[in-house]
Write an enzyme that holds these catalytic residues in place. Structure first.
Site, PDB file in Angstrom:
ATOM      1  N   SER A 124       0.836  -1.196   0.000  1.00  0.00           N
ATOM      2  CA  SER A 124       0.000   0.000   0.000  1.00  0.00           C
ATOM      3  C   SER A 124       0.869   1.243   0.000  1.00  0.00           C
ATOM      4  O   SER A 124       1.980   1.236   0.542  1.00  0.00           O
ATOM      5  CB  SER A 124      -0.861  -0.022   1.273  1.00  0.00           C
ATOM      6  N   TYR A 148      -1.771  -1.256  10.877  1.00  0.00           N
ATOM      7  CA  TYR A 148      -2.045  -1.778   9.536  1.00  0.00           C
ATOM      8  C   TYR A 148      -0.876  -1.449   8.594  1.00  0.00           C
ATOM      9  O   TYR A 148      -0.330  -2.325   7.924  1.00  0.00           O
ATOM     10  CB  TYR A 148      -3.357  -1.191   8.980  1.00  0.00           C
ATOM     11  N   LYS A 152       2.108  -3.890   6.660  1.00  0.00           N
ATOM     12  CA  LYS A 152       2.490  -3.916   5.230  1.00  0.00           C
ATOM     13  C   LYS A 152       3.993  -3.709   5.104  1.00  0.00           C
ATOM     14  O   LYS A 152       4.661  -4.383   4.315  1.00  0.00           O
ATOM     15  CB  LYS A 152       1.740  -2.823   4.462  1.00  0.00           C
TER      16      LYS A 152
HETATM   17  P1  NAD Z   1     -10.851  -7.369   1.223  1.00  0.00           P
HETATM   18  O1  NAD Z   1     -11.042  -7.381   2.689  1.00  0.00           O
HETATM   19  O2  NAD Z   1     -12.042  -7.167   0.365  1.00  0.00           O
HETATM   20  O3  NAD Z   1     -10.111  -8.698   0.754  1.00  0.00           O
HETATM   21  C1  NAD Z   1      -9.178  -9.367   1.574  1.00  0.00           C
HETATM   22  C2  NAD Z   1      -9.595 -10.827   1.630  1.00  0.00           C
HETATM   23  O4  NAD Z   1      -8.657 -11.555   2.452  1.00  0.00           O
HETATM   24  C3  NAD Z   1     -10.982 -11.013   2.254  1.00  0.00           C
HETATM   25  O5  NAD Z   1     -11.768 -11.798   1.377  1.00  0.00           O
HETATM   26  C4  NAD Z   1     -10.710 -11.754   3.566  1.00  0.00           C
HETATM   27  O6  NAD Z   1     -11.761 -12.627   3.907  1.00  0.00           O
HETATM   28  C5  NAD Z   1      -9.397 -12.465   3.255  1.00  0.00           C
HETATM   29  N1  NAD Z   1      -8.546 -12.782   4.413  1.00  0.00           N
HETATM   30  C6  NAD Z   1      -8.149 -11.936   5.414  1.00  0.00           C
HETATM   31  N2  NAD Z   1      -7.353 -12.608   6.262  1.00  0.00           N
HETATM   32  C7  NAD Z   1      -7.238 -13.885   5.803  1.00  0.00           C
HETATM   33  C8  NAD Z   1      -6.554 -15.042   6.259  1.00  0.00           C
HETATM   34  N3  NAD Z   1      -5.827 -15.036   7.385  1.00  0.00           N
HETATM   35  N4  NAD Z   1      -6.642 -16.178   5.526  1.00  0.00           N
HETATM   36  C9  NAD Z   1      -7.381 -16.205   4.397  1.00  0.00           C
HETATM   37  N5  NAD Z   1      -8.063 -15.146   3.922  1.00  0.00           N
HETATM   38  C10 NAD Z   1      -7.986 -13.995   4.626  1.00  0.00           C
HETATM   39  O7  NAD Z   1      -9.741  -6.262   0.910  1.00  0.00           O
HETATM   40  P2  NAD Z   1      -9.235  -5.685  -0.479  1.00  0.00           P
HETATM   41  O8  NAD Z   1      -9.610  -4.255  -0.526  1.00  0.00           O
HETATM   42  O9  NAD Z   1      -9.610  -6.591  -1.583  1.00  0.00           O
HETATM   43  O10 NAD Z   1      -7.673  -5.735  -0.221  1.00  0.00           O
HETATM   44  C11 NAD Z   1      -6.845  -6.805  -0.682  1.00  0.00           C
HETATM   45  C12 NAD Z   1      -5.429  -6.560  -0.202  1.00  0.00           C
HETATM   46  O11 NAD Z   1      -4.971  -5.302  -0.706  1.00  0.00           O
HETATM   47  C13 NAD Z   1      -5.286  -6.483   1.316  1.00  0.00           C
HETATM   48  O12 NAD Z   1      -4.074  -7.114   1.689  1.00  0.00           O
HETATM   49  C14 NAD Z   1      -5.209  -4.997   1.583  1.00  0.00           C
HETATM   50  O13 NAD Z   1      -4.491  -4.700   2.756  1.00  0.00           O
HETATM   51  C15 NAD Z   1      -4.479  -4.507   0.347  1.00  0.00           C
HETATM   52  N6  NAD Z   1      -4.744  -3.092   0.050  1.00  0.00           N
HETATM   53  C16 NAD Z   1      -6.030  -2.673  -0.094  1.00  0.00           C
HETATM   54  C17 NAD Z   1      -6.282  -1.325  -0.355  1.00  0.00           C
HETATM   55  C18 NAD Z   1      -7.704  -0.828  -0.484  1.00  0.00           C
HETATM   56  O14 NAD Z   1      -7.913   0.393  -0.395  1.00  0.00           O
HETATM   57  N7  NAD Z   1      -8.695  -1.668  -0.711  1.00  0.00           N
HETATM   58  C19 NAD Z   1      -5.223  -0.418  -0.485  1.00  0.00           C
HETATM   59  C20 NAD Z   1      -3.910  -0.902  -0.350  1.00  0.00           C
HETATM   60  C21 NAD Z   1      -3.691  -2.249  -0.093  1.00  0.00           C
HETATM   61  C1  UD1 Z   2      -6.802   5.238   4.027  1.00  0.00           C
HETATM   62  C2  UD1 Z   2      -5.828   4.813   5.099  1.00  0.00           C
HETATM   63  C3  UD1 Z   2      -4.642   4.102   4.445  1.00  0.00           C
HETATM   64  C4  UD1 Z   2      -5.128   2.940   3.595  1.00  0.00           C
HETATM   65  C5  UD1 Z   2      -6.140   3.462   2.562  1.00  0.00           C
HETATM   66  C6  UD1 Z   2      -6.731   2.356   1.720  1.00  0.00           C
HETATM   67  C7  UD1 Z   2      -6.076   6.351   6.987  1.00  0.00           C
HETATM   68  C8  UD1 Z   2      -5.447   7.465   7.761  1.00  0.00           C
HETATM   69  N1  UD1 Z   2      -5.415   5.962   5.883  1.00  0.00           N
HETATM   70  O1  UD1 Z   2      -6.110   6.104   3.159  1.00  0.00           O
HETATM   71  O2  UD1 Z   2      -3.741   3.636   5.429  1.00  0.00           O
HETATM   72  O3  UD1 Z   2      -4.039   2.329   2.919  1.00  0.00           O
HETATM   73  O4  UD1 Z   2      -7.211   4.123   3.260  1.00  0.00           O
HETATM   74  O5  UD1 Z   2      -7.486   1.476   2.497  1.00  0.00           O
HETATM   75  O6  UD1 Z   2      -7.110   5.822   7.360  1.00  0.00           O
HETATM   76  N2  UD1 Z   2     -12.350  11.328   3.642  1.00  0.00           N
HETATM   77  C9  UD1 Z   2     -13.375  12.166   4.054  1.00  0.00           C
HETATM   78  N3  UD1 Z   2     -14.495  11.609   4.616  1.00  0.00           N
HETATM   79  C10 UD1 Z   2     -14.639  10.267   4.798  1.00  0.00           C
HETATM   80  C11 UD1 Z   2     -13.593   9.394   4.385  1.00  0.00           C
HETATM   81  C12 UD1 Z   2     -12.464   9.967   3.820  1.00  0.00           C
HETATM   82  O7  UD1 Z   2     -13.269  13.379   3.913  1.00  0.00           O
HETATM   83  O8  UD1 Z   2     -15.668   9.828   5.343  1.00  0.00           O
HETATM   84  C13 UD1 Z   2     -11.167  11.910   3.001  1.00  0.00           C
HETATM   85  C14 UD1 Z   2      -9.867  11.613   3.731  1.00  0.00           C
HETATM   86  O9  UD1 Z   2      -9.590  12.613   4.683  1.00  0.00           O
HETATM   87  C15 UD1 Z   2      -8.859  11.615   2.561  1.00  0.00           C
HETATM   88  C16 UD1 Z   2      -9.684  11.079   1.382  1.00  0.00           C
HETATM   89  O10 UD1 Z   2     -11.049  11.298   1.736  1.00  0.00           O
HETATM   90  O11 UD1 Z   2      -8.457  12.927   2.268  1.00  0.00           O
HETATM   91  C17 UD1 Z   2      -9.471   9.606   1.099  1.00  0.00           C
HETATM   92  O12 UD1 Z   2      -9.680   8.877   2.305  1.00  0.00           O
HETATM   93  P1  UD1 Z   2      -9.650   7.266   2.351  1.00  0.00           P
HETATM   94  O13 UD1 Z   2     -10.553   6.729   1.311  1.00  0.00           O
HETATM   95  O14 UD1 Z   2      -9.916   6.852   3.767  1.00  0.00           O
HETATM   96  O15 UD1 Z   2      -8.167   6.885   1.912  1.00  0.00           O
HETATM   97  P2  UD1 Z   2      -6.759   7.374   2.512  1.00  0.00           P
HETATM   98  O16 UD1 Z   2      -6.927   8.373   3.582  1.00  0.00           O
HETATM   99  O17 UD1 Z   2      -5.880   7.732   1.384  1.00  0.00           O
END
Ligand code: NAD
Ligand code: UD1
Length: 336
Positions: A124, A148, A152
């Protein structure tokens, strides 16, 4: 040979499975369903007309993971499984470290036993911490501000050390910026439990009337309109980056961190206005105090993804929001 997709029933995993199946790959999914359900797989099958193998298991359970590798001929792993709620991670840090860090170490140990040494990891942009100035570049120093993000970063350290210790490993750590959007069919999308933490799920639930109003966290940042700026990336573009990464593993030994973003920043109010325009829905909001831990501006330099993977984002903000809206309005209660 099959690809093993951990966390494949989740948001990004299910979109990646669609792209892999459409490309003709054989896919084995492992998920413990802690934050997803197999309903996403029914939808994936509806979209692609193809089946994947699903195994309900926890990546921390080495016995179960050994059975997966025993029963299937796995060539590479795409490792999405993990917990991802920043706020929750500050309340139950040990659970996050166990699941995300120990779980990944357990997976890597089983992969080593079976001599499978290719992995793409879901990292991330959070690993850039608070002190770097965007555009964020892969060579910048990393840090974390919450468990979190720390999990990562710790996994990235594990992966770099592993690759250094054994040249047979090929590892790509994809540093996602802000994934949003949904498959254009409207059949799969993000389905958060409870009140969403992230901006787009919150805005879309306000737009369908499930939530009353959006809180905009701060309007006094040094940005175009005072609200936070982020690099939003369409989940289908992100999914496609994984396909390119799996191919690149073959010619890229060692561990490589790669940003997956568009290189463009969009403010909270720009998102709200675009969402109103595309959906026609009202999105009431109020300006609230800054959210602790937030920074003003985060966007990627995305050159390495292009140079190393041959990948770049193809979908713009209009597609991201139109697809989010289609998913949310056609499935107001997610998969239920
Ligand atoms: P998500 O929660 O929809 O998907 C993650 C999946 O992993 C889920 O289906 C959950 O049931 C499964 N899981 C969790 N722990 C597990 C375990 N111990 N064994 C087996 N399965 C397990 O999340 P996502 O948004 O699809 O994210 C996928 C990956 O990308 C995650 O590692 C997350 O940290 C990373 N990531 C997500 C974002 C985002 O904004 N969505 C941003 C940066 C990184
Ligand atoms: C957040 C997490 C980051 C994670 C990422 C993806 C925090 C501090 N950071 O990032 O670690 O990797 O999500 O899961 O939580 N916002 C609002 N109102 C809301 C929600 C968000 O104004 O209800 C604003 C936030 O202040 C930010 C932007 O929208 O400026 C995006 O927010 P968000 O979607 O939570 O993502 P990140 O903050 O980038």
């Amino acid at each position: 040979m099959s690809l093993l997709i951990t966390g494949g029933t989740g948001y990004i995993g299910s979109h990646t499975v669609v792209e892999l199946l459409e490309q003709g790959d054989d896919v084995v999914i492992v998920d413990n369903l802690v934050n997803s359900s197999t309903k996403s797989l029914d939808r994936v099958e509806q979209i692609t007309g193809k089946k994947s193998v699903f195994i309900e298991a926890d990546i921390c359970d080495k016995g179960a993971m050994r059975r997966v590798f025993n029963d299937h001929n796995i060539s590479s792993v795409i490792h999405f499984a993990g917990l991802k709620a920043v706020g929750e991670s500050t309340q139950i840090p040990l659970h996050y470290y166990h699941n995300n860090v120990s779980g990944t170490v357990a997976l890597l140990e089983v992969m080593t036993e079976f001599n499978v040494k290719n992995i793409v990891f879901s990292s991330s942009a959070t690993v850039y911490g608070e002190n770097n100035v965007s555009p964020l570049v892969e060579t910048m120093p990393t840090s974390a501000t919450n468990p979190y993000g720390q999990s990562k970063l710790m996994v990235e350290h594990v992966l770099f050390d592993l690759a250094k210790s054994d040249p047979e490993w090929s590892i790509i750590s994809l540093r996602y910026f802000n994934p949003i959007g949904a498959h254009k069919s409207g059949l799969i999308g993000e389905n958060p439990n409870g009140i969403p933490n992230n901006l787009l799920p919150f805005v879309s639930q306000v737009a369908v009337g499930r939530l009353k109003e959006l809180q905009v966290f701060g309007d006094d940042y040094d940005t175009v309109d005072g609200t936070g700026v982020r690099d939003y990336i369409h989940v289908v573009d992100l999914a496609k980056a994984h396909l390119k990464a799996v191919i690149a593993l073959d010619k890229l030994p060692g561990c490589t961190a790669i940003n997956i973003g568009t290189g463009n920043g969009t403010s909270v109010l720009q998102i709200v206005n675009k969402f109103k325009e595309i959906s026609g829905a009202d999105i009431p909001y109020k300006i609230s105090p800054r959210r602790p831990g937030d920074i003003a501006t985060v966007f990627a330099q995305a050159n390495i993804a292009y140079d190393v993977l041959g990948w770049q984002a193809e979908r713009g903000l209009d597609d991201m929001i139109a697809d989010t809206w289609r998913w949310q309005s056609e499935n107001p209660n997610g998969f239920d």
